[in-house]
Write an enzyme that holds these catalytic residues in place. Sequence first.
Site, PDB file in Angstrom:
ATOM      1  N   CYS A 108       0.927  -1.211   0.192  1.00  0.00           N
ATOM      2  CA  CYS A 108       0.083  -0.190  -0.053  1.00  0.00           C
ATOM      3  C   CYS A 108       0.867   0.603  -0.018  1.00  0.00           C
ATOM      4  O   CYS A 108       1.268   1.720   1.050  1.00  0.00           O
ATOM      5  CB  CYS A 108      -1.156   0.200   1.672  1.00  0.00           C
ATOM      6  SG  CYS A 108      -1.785   1.285   1.300  1.00  0.00           S
ATOM      7  N   CYS A 111      -0.215   4.138   2.434  1.00  0.00           N
ATOM      8  CA  CYS A 111      -1.177   4.674   4.047  1.00  0.00           C
ATOM      9  C   CYS A 111      -0.686   2.309   4.369  1.00  0.00           C
ATOM     10  O   CYS A 111       0.512   2.145   3.604  1.00  0.00           O
ATOM     11  CB  CYS A 111      -1.940   4.750   4.275  1.00  0.00           C
ATOM     12  SG  CYS A 111      -3.506   3.723   3.570  1.00  0.00           S
ATOM     13  N   SER A 112      -1.432   1.833   4.627  1.00  0.00           N
ATOM     14  CA  SER A 112      -0.923   0.327   5.109  1.00  0.00           C
ATOM     15  C   SER A 112      -2.181  -0.217   5.420  1.00  0.00           C
ATOM     16  O   SER A 112      -2.045  -1.132   5.507  1.00  0.00           O
ATOM     17  CB  SER A 112       0.249   0.688   6.154  1.00  0.00           C
ATOM     18  OG  SER A 112      -1.166   1.426   7.560  1.00  0.00           O
ATOM     19  N   CYS A 113      -2.767  -0.285   3.778  1.00  0.00           N
ATOM     20  CA  CYS A 113      -4.068  -1.324   3.959  1.00  0.00           C
ATOM     21  C   CYS A 113      -3.741  -2.538   4.196  1.00  0.00           C
ATOM     22  O   CYS A 113      -1.985  -2.797   2.775  1.00  0.00           O
ATOM     23  CB  CYS A 113      -4.259  -0.823   2.249  1.00  0.00           C
ATOM     24  SG  CYS A 113      -5.112   1.336   2.582  1.00  0.00           S
TER      25      CYS A 113
END
Lengths: 204, 225
Positions: A108, A111-113
Amino acid sequence: MPHDDHDHPHALLPPDPALRVKALETILTRKGLIDPAALDEIIDTYQNKIGPQNGARVVAKAWVDPEFKAELLKDATSVVADLGFYGRQGEHMVVVENTPEQHNMVVCTLCSCYPWPLLGIPPGWYKSDAYRARAVREPRKVLAEFGVTLPTTSSVRVWDSTAEVRYLVLPMRPLGTDGLSEDELVGLVTRDSMIGTGLPEEPS
Amino acid sequence: MTRVHDMGGRFGDGPVHPEPEDAPVFAEDWHARALAVTLAAGSLGQWNIDVSRHARERLSPKDYARFSYYEKWISGLADLLVETGVLTDEDLRGETAGDKHPLTSRVLKSDAVAKVLASGGPADRPSNVRVKFEPGQKVVTARQAANRFVDGGHTRLPMYATGARGRILMIHGTYVLPDSSAHKLGDAPEPLYAVVFPASELWANPEHPQDEVVLDLWQSYLEPA
């Protein structure tokens, strides 16, 4: 001593991150806006109940049950929900299959999906600037840092999770595992193999 | 132009340092606390996931680069709490008493946690926007990674994938448009696609001629190629 950007309210909290969290928790608790027992419950859930063991169960089942695998690749969300794996950050699941010709890898960049119900909270490296910046541009160099070298006959397909769809990699079943049961296979499925930065373990 | 979080393809970050598989889920106790406080505060219902992502992205580039992961979370959360009027600057300074708050009825109780985490928050919605593309169709992404409603607003088209030619791989359905939702302008659901791009379309020196990158992109980010 670095200072926060003072246009932002967060700069009013203590700069030390642990103290900053503590201060906000205290303020919210005093106002009755959070229940500290609920925080403990959330932490317990992601520390002890939800993690890569869930995804490993799905992968092992797909390795032994061709019908399950076909359904999983067609409609992962409902198939994994039937196994009890659904919830926050896993509302829309897609499973992508590694083959000798194509290796899949998930990132991702924005962000940090990450598929929480199947893999839990993402590891630090997955959230790092280095991984986010480089996985899309030079996946093979990144893979080498995980000790993985792909043959040149295999292409790499990197999935950048830019929406609410969460991706899980179905790694290839290791050779020499024909005699193993589903439960035994679960033990070979690593977290990184389901992100696509690693391979399953070889049977001992 | 986007913001500091949009780092896909950037040079200079150095190697990735993988942690062992059995490393603790939370490296520090305060990481766990930061995650839990953020989730619990989200349950007050004053914002959605797009608003909270944008709050982290709006940290100044200096703070964004300097803060560790959960520092971004907790700082973005503090900013949101003040912006939405849940807390005041004085509250953050610790200058106010613990008066009863009008939102206390919404507080997430420990016995509700399992249910809340298990029910999640689906982002698909019915939409009357017609599906314009079919699998296999060639498309080109918008020339700029920009929010069409708000200057400097939230968007999910990364800069590295602007003006790029790819093809539709999957139609996911119709989903909340973050560009609208992050600014509380409504869900504005529209078709969402997985779009596949040859690495050579995105990078000057791709590692392998067959490598590809797939992104999930909303219909309004795409034109027929």
